[in-house]
Design a protein around this motif. Structure first.
Motif, PDB file in Angstrom:
ATOM      1  N   PHE A  36      -5.313  -7.066  -5.471  1.00 51.09           N
ATOM      2  CA  PHE A  36      -4.704  -5.919  -5.866  1.00 51.09           C
ATOM      3  C   PHE A  36      -5.223  -5.072  -7.458  1.00 51.09           C
ATOM      4  O   PHE A  36      -4.839  -3.848  -7.312  1.00 51.09           O
ATOM      5  CB  PHE A  36      -2.404  -5.808  -6.052  1.00 51.09           C
ATOM      6  N   LEU A  39      -5.240  -1.265  -6.103  1.00 51.26           N
ATOM      7  CA  LEU A  39      -4.689  -0.666  -6.587  1.00 51.26           C
ATOM      8  C   LEU A  39      -3.577  -0.450  -7.525  1.00 51.26           C
ATOM      9  O   LEU A  39      -2.658   0.511  -7.621  1.00 51.26           O
ATOM     10  CB  LEU A  39      -3.198  -1.340  -4.980  1.00 51.26           C
ATOM     11  N   GLU A  42      -4.182   3.200  -9.784  1.00 50.27           N
ATOM     12  CA  GLU A  42      -3.094   3.970  -8.785  1.00 50.27           C
ATOM     13  C   GLU A  42      -1.449   4.006  -8.205  1.00 50.27           C
ATOM     14  O   GLU A  42      -0.973   5.040  -8.569  1.00 50.27           O
ATOM     15  CB  GLU A  42      -3.568   3.785  -7.248  1.00 50.27           C
ATOM     16  N   LEU A  43      -1.074   2.967  -8.855  1.00 53.51           N
ATOM     17  CA  LEU A  43       0.516   2.872  -9.020  1.00 53.51           C
ATOM     18  C   LEU A  43       0.994   2.626 -10.612  1.00 53.51           C
ATOM     19  O   LEU A  43       2.296   3.601 -11.152  1.00 53.51           O
ATOM     20  CB  LEU A  43       0.956   1.334  -8.996  1.00 53.51           C
ATOM     21  N   THR A  44       0.332   2.049 -11.275  1.00 57.57           N
ATOM     22  CA  THR A  44       0.400   2.652 -13.039  1.00 57.57           C
ATOM     23  C   THR A  44       0.771   4.085 -13.347  1.00 57.57           C
ATOM     24  O   THR A  44       2.636   4.201 -14.761  1.00 57.57           O
ATOM     25  CB  THR A  44      -0.617   1.516 -14.600  1.00 57.57           C
ATOM     26  N   THR A  49       3.598  -2.298 -12.444  1.00 56.65           N
ATOM     27  CA  THR A  49       3.693  -3.284 -11.273  1.00 56.65           C
ATOM     28  C   THR A  49       3.489  -4.731 -12.096  1.00 56.65           C
ATOM     29  O   THR A  49       2.957  -4.804 -13.020  1.00 56.65           O
ATOM     30  CB  THR A  49       2.107  -3.247 -10.419  1.00 56.65           C
ATOM     31  N   MET A 245      -7.606   3.154  -0.533  1.00 59.32           N
ATOM     32  CA  MET A 245      -6.939   2.762  -1.272  1.00 59.32           C
ATOM     33  C   MET A 245      -6.220   4.242  -2.447  1.00 59.32           C
ATOM     34  O   MET A 245      -5.232   3.738  -2.607  1.00 59.32           O
ATOM     35  CB  MET A 245      -7.520   1.999  -2.941  1.00 59.32           C
ATOM     36  N   ASP A 246      -6.887   5.663  -2.399  1.00 57.69           N
ATOM     37  CA  ASP A 246      -6.685   6.528  -2.665  1.00 57.69           C
ATOM     38  C   ASP A 246      -4.779   6.746  -1.599  1.00 57.69           C
ATOM     39  O   ASP A 246      -3.553   6.582  -2.909  1.00 57.69           O
ATOM     40  CB  ASP A 246      -7.258   7.523  -3.371  1.00 57.69           C
ATOM     41  N   GLY A 249      -2.341   4.287  -2.452  1.00 53.12           N
ATOM     42  CA  GLY A 249      -1.991   4.110  -3.508  1.00 53.12           C
ATOM     43  C   GLY A 249      -0.404   5.491  -4.016  1.00 53.12           C
ATOM     44  O   GLY A 249       1.021   5.061  -3.901  1.00 53.12           O
ATOM     45  N   TRP A 250      -0.944   6.946  -3.075  1.00 50.87           N
ATOM     46  CA  TRP A 250       0.398   7.478  -3.866  1.00 50.87           C
ATOM     47  C   TRP A 250       1.313   8.265  -2.147  1.00 50.87           C
ATOM     48  O   TRP A 250       2.327   8.057  -2.534  1.00 50.87           O
ATOM     49  CB  TRP A 250      -0.553   9.522  -3.902  1.00 50.87           C
ATOM     50  N   ALA A 253       3.511   4.901  -4.588  1.00 52.04           N
ATOM     51  CA  ALA A 253       4.202   5.421  -5.552  1.00 52.04           C
ATOM     52  C   ALA A 253       4.955   6.414  -5.560  1.00 52.04           C
ATOM     53  O   ALA A 253       6.512   6.487  -5.627  1.00 52.04           O
ATOM     54  CB  ALA A 253       3.437   6.183  -6.394  1.00 52.04           C
TER      55      ALA A 253
END
Length: 258
Positions: A36, A39, A42-44, A49, A245-246, A249-250, A253
């Motif tokens: 991860f 990833l 992209e989430l933080t 996470t 991955m992008d 990620g969104w 999120a």
């Protein structure tokens, strides 16, 4: 890495990052928390996470006798460290594990699944003795053969594709974690979608597959979503068993914070 102690005394290592509602990321076969690495950033900005090494991998401990219930308790221990409840995102055989954990009453606020390892009608199931064969190969310390056998017999990859994996950068990790493949086979059971049990699970769920994945994985994702009364199915851009991955990620999120 930080550590929590699971119910049976096994130490589970995890990393925490970001700010916002907690989301636990649960990996599938072969991998540890590093799967991860791309990833998490992209989430933080949106979530806190929690990524962890499943038992038998990375910096986590293990126990002499494996049971799926122990892995459910490991996830519960990480969720407890996250504040007592969390969104969970899980892929591959990890998605099967997350489903079993959810059905066991684990405090999951929302559940996101990427291509669980089920076989619906029309797609051949793996050989009945996969787990036994893997155990025998590991008893003989034939790690490479165990990995190749899993990829071919359980995932259905061609010999040419397995050879490509063997020359890739993560093959060393595959062999290092080969002893956990029998764990994942146990988690998957008969590989049938547990539709009757899923019918009673009403937590909001998102089921994903990539546009470039195998037909059996797409069908499994669709069947899983169809069996859940509060699920949404999405196909996102990507290659075999991997979402860009992008986009992932969104999507996660938004799902975790909306």
């Amino acid at each position: 890495m930080e550590k929590v102690v699971s119910r049976d005394g096994t130490t589970i290592a995890y990393e925490k990052a970001g700010d916002g509602p907690p989301i636990v990321l649960l990996n599938g076969s072969f991998r540890d928390h590093t799967i991860f690495d791309a990833l998490v950033p992209e989430l933080t900005p949106h979530c806190t996470t929690y990524v962890y090494d499943r038992r038998g991998r990375g910096e986590s401990g293990d126990s002499p006798e494996y049971a799926v219930a122990r892995e459910i308790e490991d996830l519960q221990a990480v969720i407890e460290a996250a504040g007592g409840s969390a969104v969970v995102f899980a892929g591959s055989s990890g998605a099967n594990l997350a489903i079993e954990a959810a059905l066991a009453g684990t405090p999951i606020t929302r559940l996101a699944l990427h291509e669980p390892f089920y076989r619906v009608d029309g797609f051949p199931k793996p050989p009945w003795n996969v787990a036994k064969t893997l155990r025998v190969l590991m008893e003989q310390d034939r790690r490479q053969e165990a990995v190749e056998y899993f990829l071919g017999s359980f995932l259905g990859l061609t010999p040419d594709t397995v050879a490509q994996w063997r020359s890739g950068p993560i093959w060393a990790m595959n062999e290092a974690n080969a002893h956990t493949l029998a764990y994942d086979v146990r988690i998957c059971g008969d590989c049938a979608v547990p539709a009757d049990r899923l019918a009673g699970y009403r937590t909001r769920t998102l089921v994903l597959n990539s546009s470039g994945t195998s037909q059996w994985l797409r069908a499994a994702a669709q069947a899983t979503a169809a069996a859940l009364p509060n699920a949404r199915w999405l196909e996102l851009p990507g290659s075999w068993h991997r979402i860009d991955m992008d986009v992932l990620g969104w999507t996660l999120a938004e799902f975790a914070t909306a």
